[in-house]
Structures are given as structure tokens and as C-alpha cells.
Design an enzyme around this catalytic site. Sequence first.
Site, short mmCIF file in Angstrom:
data_model
loop_
_atom_site.label_atom_id
_atom_site.label_comp_id
_atom_site.label_asym_id
_atom_site.label_seq_id
_atom_site.Cartn_x
_atom_site.Cartn_y
_atom_site.Cartn_z
N TYR A 33 4.41 2.92 8.21
CA TYR A 33 4.17 3.55 9.51
C TYR A 33 5.43 3.61 10.34
O TYR A 33 6.45 3.02 9.99
CB TYR A 33 3.06 2.81 10.27
CG TYR A 33 3.49 1.48 10.88
CD1 TYR A 33 3.71 0.36 10.09
CD2 TYR A 33 3.69 1.37 12.25
CE1 TYR A 33 4.11 -0.84 10.66
CE2 TYR A 33 4.08 0.16 12.83
CZ TYR A 33 4.29 -0.94 12.02
OH TYR A 33 4.69 -2.12 12.58
N ARG A 52 13.73 6.30 8.75
CA ARG A 52 13.24 4.98 8.32
C ARG A 52 11.89 5.11 7.63
O ARG A 52 11.62 4.42 6.63
CB ARG A 52 13.15 4.04 9.53
CG ARG A 52 12.80 2.60 9.15
CD ARG A 52 12.92 1.65 10.32
NE ARG A 52 11.95 1.93 11.36
CZ ARG A 52 11.92 1.33 12.56
NH1 ARG A 52 12.84 0.41 12.86
NH2 ARG A 52 11.00 1.63 13.44
N ARG A 100 -11.25 2.02 -5.87
CA ARG A 100 -10.41 0.85 -5.60
C ARG A 100 -9.88 0.20 -6.88
O ARG A 100 -10.64 -0.37 -7.66
CB ARG A 100 -11.21 -0.19 -4.79
CG ARG A 100 -10.31 -1.32 -4.32
CD ARG A 100 -11.09 -2.44 -3.66
NE ARG A 100 -10.18 -3.51 -3.27
CZ ARG A 100 -9.66 -4.39 -4.13
NH1 ARG A 100 -9.96 -4.33 -5.41
NH2 ARG A 100 -8.82 -5.32 -3.71
N LYS A 147 8.62 -0.87 6.66
CA LYS A 147 7.70 -0.91 7.81
C LYS A 147 6.28 -0.71 7.29
O LYS A 147 5.69 0.37 7.41
CB LYS A 147 8.10 0.12 8.88
CG LYS A 147 7.56 -0.22 10.27
CD LYS A 147 8.29 0.53 11.36
CE LYS A 147 7.59 0.49 12.70
NZ LYS A 147 7.51 -0.81 13.37
N GLU A 180 13.12 -12.55 12.96
CA GLU A 180 12.78 -11.64 14.05
C GLU A 180 11.52 -12.15 14.74
O GLU A 180 10.98 -13.20 14.37
CB GLU A 180 12.60 -10.21 13.52
CG GLU A 180 11.53 -10.08 12.46
CD GLU A 180 11.45 -8.68 11.83
OE1 GLU A 180 11.88 -7.71 12.46
OE2 GLU A 180 10.93 -8.60 10.70
N LEU A 204 13.03 -6.08 9.89
CA LEU A 204 13.01 -4.64 10.08
C LEU A 204 14.28 -4.25 10.82
O LEU A 204 14.61 -4.87 11.84
CB LEU A 204 11.78 -4.23 10.88
CG LEU A 204 11.65 -2.70 11.02
CD1 LEU A 204 11.16 -2.10 9.71
CD2 LEU A 204 10.73 -2.32 12.16
#
Length: 282
Positions: A33, A52, A100, A147, A180, A204
Site C-alpha cells: 500500500y 515506492r 485460499r 510497505k 523506527e 521503511l
Amino acid sequence: LPEIAYVNGEFLPLDRAVVHVEDRGFQFGDAVYEVVRTYSGKPFAVEEHLARLLRSMEAIELEHDLTVDGLKILVSEAVRRARFPEAVVYLQITRGHAPRHRGFPSPCKPTVVLTVRELMPLSSELRENGIAVITLPDNRWARCDIKSVALLANVLAYHAAKNDGAHDAIFLEADGAVTEATAGNVFVLTGGRLRTPPKSPKILAGVTREKILETARTVGIDAAEGRVTKTDLLKAEEIFLTSTTAEVVPVVSVDRQPVGDGKPGPMAGRVYEQFVRMFAKA
Ligand SMILES: Cc1ncc(COP(=O)(O)O)c(C=O)c1O
């Protein structure tokens, strides 16, 4: 003004937007995302965010035919339709839906979801008074440079911070190295030098982080990437967190120990003002 969404080619009201229950984003967190915000109604650093996003897709081998230019048009169109004074655009790409099974579906038809909400700026209370943080062992996976939507460890760390009366958590590796915060990068001022942990698979590479390094250097601050440890946090003159939506947030205590005199210091303010001057003015 309505909150809007976009799902696989169609704009619709947010509360009517749905994806398949066997979507791999839902089943496995098999998705990446981005979050883009506007300044004066214009998407900020959109090329950096979309580049990114493409890197994240590449890193998880997600087959797609999306391009930075195509996504840029989509983001602009979404912002235009929503007509908020300032907007936050959330963009998620999943490996599509399929019965799945952990194996990649072949062929893969990605799910593309976008939502637009009104940007709620960080409260002036938090910006002026700063936040308390706790430190926690970094128990996330080893590819935090991707991300990924799989943010359970971040969700639990944020919850632990709240439960502890703090506002956020800073992750530490076993050797004490700072990685972070749960949704932002960390900057530390020690001995007049501003440092942020180096880019690595453990963090990130924040778009705001990069802009803040640029901002600080523009006004002659000694700002660089460098190892930061828990010891550095505890003896820091200042600490602040950076992210797209919160921008620059001063940290005034770490594990209940005051940072400096326990009030936001001048560096965070100076860097933030210069950031606004360089990037956030119309
Ligand atoms: C884990 C993490 N680190 C850093 C950031 C900051 O990145 P950016 O400045 O690109 O928003 C975020 C943003 O939400 C994040 O979730």
C-alpha cells in the site's frame, strides 16, 4: 462531502466499496500500500510514493501492468472527485482473489483499491506539547522496507503504547539499535547532530524522512543517516518522528524518561517550519 473509494476500475461511495472475501489481501495480508496526502489540494511527493509502491510490488513479485503515470492520474482524479480541502489517499494493491491457498494464483489479477478521506492534521496539542513513547523489541518481519499491509506487529505495539499511557512505540533490535516507530521514522539530536537510522530492510524508507534530511541540510543542520541506539534516545537533546500525515512530531519522553527538559526542543520546530516553507506552501 462524500468519502469515496475506487475498486478495480470503478469510483463509488466508500461505504459501498467491497472486495471478495477470498481476496489475498484479506486472507494473507498479501498486499502492499501507499498513503499520499495533499498540500493545497495537490498530491505531495506523489512520484516518490508511487515509485515506492512499484518497488513494494516488485519485492513481493506481484504481477501487474500498473505504471507511475497511470497511478498518478488515478490519484489526481480521486482527489478531484472528493473535493476535500486536504485529502489523504490510501492505495492498496493485492495479489487478487483466488481459492485460499498460499501459492501465488496464476494468472494473477491484482485488486486495486483506493480510498480518499479528509486529512485531519495532527492536533496542535500534540505538535506543541509532543508525545510520550515507549520502546519495544522489534518483533516484525525482516522486510520492513516493503510497505506491506501486514501490520499486526505495528497494531499491537501501538496498542501496548496506548495501554501504557504513551502515544506511540519505537522499535528496538536485540542489540539496542533503533529501527523506527509504529508508523513513522525516528530522528534524534545528540551533540547537535541530527541522525536517523540508515535505510535497510529493517525500516521503511519514509518519503518524509528523505524530505526532512533535505530540509535540515538546506538550513545548514548536520543531518545524516547513522546508527541510533536506545542509549542515544535516553541522552538525546531532542527526538522527533516523521510521517506523511503527522509530518514532524516531537517526542518528549521515552519509557517515562524526559527527553532534554521534557518539552519539545527548537530543532523539531525549526525543521518543521522549514519543511512547511519548502514543501507545504501553495
Ligand atoms: C512503519 C512506517 N515507517 C515509516 C513511515 C513513514 O513513511 P512516510 O514518510 O513515507 O509516510 C510509515 C508511514 O506510515 C510507516 O508506516
